[in-house]
Scaffold this active site. Structure first.
Site, PDB file in Angstrom:
ATOM      1  N   ARG A  38       6.502  -5.983  -1.213  1.00 27.31           N
ATOM      2  CA  ARG A  38       7.783  -6.246  -1.871  1.00 27.31           C
ATOM      3  C   ARG A  38       8.400  -7.525  -1.291  1.00 27.31           C
ATOM      4  NH1 ARG A  38      10.890  -4.933  -6.240  1.00 27.31           N
ATOM      5  NH2 ARG A  38      12.996  -4.225  -5.746  1.00 27.31           N
ATOM      6  N   THR A  41       8.082  -6.301 -15.403  1.00 24.58           N
ATOM      7  CA  THR A  41       7.169  -5.814 -14.385  1.00 24.58           C
ATOM      8  C   THR A  41       5.879  -5.467 -15.095  1.00 24.58           C
ATOM      9  OG1 THR A  41       9.061  -4.981 -13.213  1.00 24.58           O
ATOM     10  CG2 THR A  41       6.976  -3.936 -12.691  1.00 24.58           C
ATOM     11  N   THR A  81       5.735  -7.287  -9.888  1.00 25.39           N
ATOM     12  CA  THR A  81       6.874  -7.755 -10.675  1.00 25.39           C
ATOM     13  C   THR A  81       7.446  -9.085 -10.205  1.00 25.39           C
ATOM     14  OG1 THR A  81       9.039  -7.060 -11.524  1.00 25.39           O
ATOM     15  CG2 THR A  81       8.596  -6.541  -9.236  1.00 25.39           C
ATOM     16  N   ASN A 134      10.612  -9.152 -11.346  1.00 24.52           N
ATOM     17  CA  ASN A 134      11.859  -8.476 -11.719  1.00 24.52           C
ATOM     18  C   ASN A 134      12.144  -8.739 -13.200  1.00 24.52           C
ATOM     19  OD1 ASN A 134      13.958  -6.768 -11.480  1.00 24.52           O
ATOM     20  ND2 ASN A 134      15.389  -8.269 -10.669  1.00 24.52           N
ATOM     21  N   SER A 157      12.412   0.582  -8.070  1.00 27.15           N
ATOM     22  CA  SER A 157      12.117   1.826  -8.791  1.00 27.15           C
ATOM     23  C   SER A 157      10.633   1.928  -9.122  1.00 27.15           C
ATOM     24  CB  SER A 157      12.900   1.877 -10.106  1.00 27.15           C
ATOM     25  OG  SER A 157      14.270   1.798  -9.871  1.00 27.15           O
ATOM     26  N   GLY A 185      12.142  -1.124 -14.793  1.00 30.12           N
ATOM     27  CA  GLY A 185      13.299  -0.848 -13.933  1.00 30.12           C
ATOM     28  C   GLY A 185      13.406   0.650 -13.693  1.00 30.12           C
TER      29      GLY A 185
HETATM   30  O1  DON Z   1      11.560  -3.127  -8.423  1.00 30.76           O
HETATM   31  C1  DON Z   1      12.208  -2.760  -9.400  1.00 30.76           C
HETATM   32  O2  DON Z   1      12.582  -1.625  -9.566  1.00 30.76           O
HETATM   33  C2  DON Z   1      12.510  -3.777 -10.497  1.00 30.76           C
HETATM   34  N1  DON Z   1      12.498  -5.101  -9.960  1.00 30.76           N
HETATM   35  C3  DON Z   1      11.500  -3.596 -11.579  1.00 30.76           C
HETATM   36  C4  DON Z   1      11.784  -4.443 -12.793  1.00 30.76           C
HETATM   37  C5  DON Z   1      11.038  -4.015 -13.977  1.00 30.76           C
HETATM   38  O3  DON Z   1      10.391  -3.011 -13.985  1.00 30.76           O
HETATM   39  C6  DON Z   1      11.195  -4.845 -15.181  1.00 30.76           C
HETATM   40  N2  DON Z   1      10.338  -4.382 -16.222  1.00 30.76           N
HETATM   41  N3  DON Z   1      10.502  -4.237 -17.352  1.00 30.76           N
END
Ligand code: DON
Length: 552
Positions: free
Chosen positions: A90, A362, A380, A382, A434, A455
């Site tokens: 991350r 993502t 991702t 983001n 998430s 997300g």
């Molecule tokens: O780590 C996370 O939870 C977010 N940055 C994920 C973003 C995400 O899944 C966007 N996708 N559609």
């Protein structure tokens, strides 16, 4: 009435599920070219980790709005002997970040600063992660794993209509934030060949010189100068300091299943575990798939879990996370005891529980190899194209992961999530995620690999896919494709996909004071593999996107 419908349904599913001949390996990812890069490595005798690296790098080329070199991710793995673990790569907050860096003098959030441009960027972890995985588990020279991505960047790939739509939505912002850039300064049409020579050069340099090229060499220099020129704060020291972390996986028990998933700094595993435990004693088949009562049950459990998320979850290297207490049976029983099928609970009246603490892109892919190893990865930038910053001679986008921090207590991030002190910005801290890459064992045997983007809807998409398959007996593909719904405590609304709610269900729920997001939306994009009792591999490639499963 069947006491435990799960067992009988599973038996039926296992019996009818041998509908293809794939037994040797499978890759399911967001793009055909990336699945092919991975499967080619498997066919050459590589293992799931080799295939993971080839797939991931290919996604960085053919799916640049989420696949990445400039972002981060989580990998959950299970080896053929049953051992499991995770790698956390991350992104991290830069050393010079400050708790109030997105607030003005009046303590108001400066809109967009944590989402677009140089200040939105967290220190990227992907390249460090891939090399770490290769060092520990790789069996094929890393250069061979980079080659498919280098070829795709040099020779180009055809844009799908989904991709053309996405590029056209973001192109102007990309051009504006980067003072124009040839790569995006054109009109895109379906089937156009997208060639990215700068990215091919970047990949070649990393392939030849290793991760240090990215974190300590020329690329680190170019990246930090570009970021600082654009008003950001990531220095060469930030790159030099970045390290991925091997963490124990979080194991959740649900009926006959052992669910191996990601713990903090992801909220995914804990929220999934809380919801599953709260609903475990309900007979879901009796309620009916996507029925009014089923929706109420899941929504009320989700409301409570996302509320706990806001208070108790963050980077475990900075805070003690009360994982055992949050997943404690009595705690969850007590928290869910007021559930009934009457009126909607009101999120404003729901607070995080009392736990005693001691002291928009993502992508997910799933891989199984012929040795029986399984890899589940969510990665991702983001948002789509992350911060939208793309140093032109490097050819890849940088993330906007800083928006996953709680930039002000109670202020929603781009996914509507709110948080508090535990997820506030601190130098070198990881922002709460998430992402929920997951592997499931049934009777101690590998049974499913799955995950999703989206997300917070990642968690509820993984949840519903598991329930669709194991509780309701849908096959893998159908379990992925069925429409989904979602609730995240605040805002106090049910998000839903088209055709999940009949007028009848919607009007009954409205009478019970449930509120709905006005426009239906797409929820998650699950890529999954089911491994049946004879080791046949059944894919679930989400029809919501261009996702493709390739097996052999
Ligand atoms: O780590 C996370 O939870 C977010 N940055 C994920 C973003 C995400 O899944 C966007 N996708 N559609």
């Amino acid at each position: 009435m069947l006491k435990n419908s799960l067992f009988y349904l599973l038996l039926i599913v296992q019996l009818i599920s041998c509908d293809n001949n794939y037994r040797s390996g499978m890759v399911v990812s967001a793009k055909h070219e990336a699945s092919k890069a991975g499967i080619d490595i498997l066919k050459r005798g590589g293992n799931a980790f080799d295939a993971m690296i080839a797939t991931d790098l290919a996604l960085a080329v053919v799916y640049p709005n989420a696949g990445n070199l400039g972002g981060g991710g989580f990998m959950v793995y299970r080896l053929s002997d049953g051992k499991n673990g995770t790698l956390d790569y991350r992104e991290k907050a830069p050393i010079n970040s400050k708790v109030d860096m997105y607030l003005d003098d009046n303590n108001q959030v400066i809109k967009g600063l944590s989402q677009n441009g140089a200040l939105a960027i967290g220190v990227p972890g992907t390249i460090a992660g891939l090399f770490e995985i290769h060092d520990k588990f790789g069996s094929i020279p890393i250069k061979e794993l980079f080659q498919p991505a280098i070829d795709l960047a040099n020779n180009g790939y055809k844009l799908t209509s989904n991709q053309v739509n996405t590029i056209n939505n973001y192109k102007d912002l990309i051009l504006k934030l980067n003072d124009s850039i040839d790569l995006f300064n054109k009109t895109f049409k379906k089937d156009d060949l997208f060639i990215n020579k700068s990215l091919a050069k970047t990949l070649t340099a990393i392939s030849n010189n290793g991760a240090d090229e990215f974190y300590k060499g020329e690329i680190a220099n170019t990246l930090s100068s570009y970021i600082i020129e654009k008003g950001g704060i990531i220095t060469k020291e930030d790159f030099a300091l970045y390290k991925p972390v091997w963490r124990e996986s979080l194991e959740l028990k649900y009926k006959n299943l052992n669910i191996i998933t990601m713990g903090p700094p992801s909220s995914g595993g804990i929220v999934l575990g809380q919801i599953l435990q709260m609903i475990e004693n309900y007979d879901l088949n009796e309620l009916g798939h996507n029925s009014e009562k089923y929706i109420q049950l899941l929504v009320e459990a989700e409301r409570l879990s996302f509320s706990d998320r806001s208070k108790y979850l963050g980077d475990p290297d900075f805070n003690k996370i009360p994982i055992k207490k949050l997943l404690n049976e009595d705690y969850l029983k007590n928290r869910f005891k007021s559930f009934n099928y009457g009126q909607s609970k009101n999120s404003k009246e729901i607070n995080p529980g009392k736990v005693n603490i001691e002291s928009k892109e993502t992508t997910h892919y799933s891989i199984v190899d012929k040795f029986g190893n399984a890899v589940s990865v969510t990665t991702t930038l983001n948002g789509n194209y992350g911060s939208k910053l793309i140093p032109k001679n490097l050819g890849f986008f940088l993330n906007n992961e800083m928006d996953d921090f709680s930039i002000k207590p109670g202020y929603p991030n781009m996914y509507g999530l709110i948080g508090g002190y535990i997820n506030s910005i601190e130098p070198e801290k990881r922002m709460l995620s998430s992402m929920t890459p997951t592997i499931i064992e049934y009777n101690s045997k590998l049974s499913m690999v799955l995950g999703s983007p989206g997300g917070p809807t990642i968690i509820t998409s993984v949840l519903q896919t598991i329930l669709n398959f194991y509780e309701f007996g849908f096959d893998m593909q159908k379990s992925v494709d069925l429409p989904r719904f979602h609730h995240l405590w605040l805002p106090d609304k049910i998000f839903y996909e088209d055709n999940i709610l009949s007028e009848n269900i919607k009007s009954n729920l409205s009478k019970k004071k449930y509120l709905f997001n006005e426009t239906s939306s797409v929820i998650g994009r699950v890529d999954a593999i089911h491994i049946d009792k004879n080791n046949y591999l059944n894919p679930g490639a989400d029809k919501r996107g261009d996702d493709t499963a390739i097996g052999y």
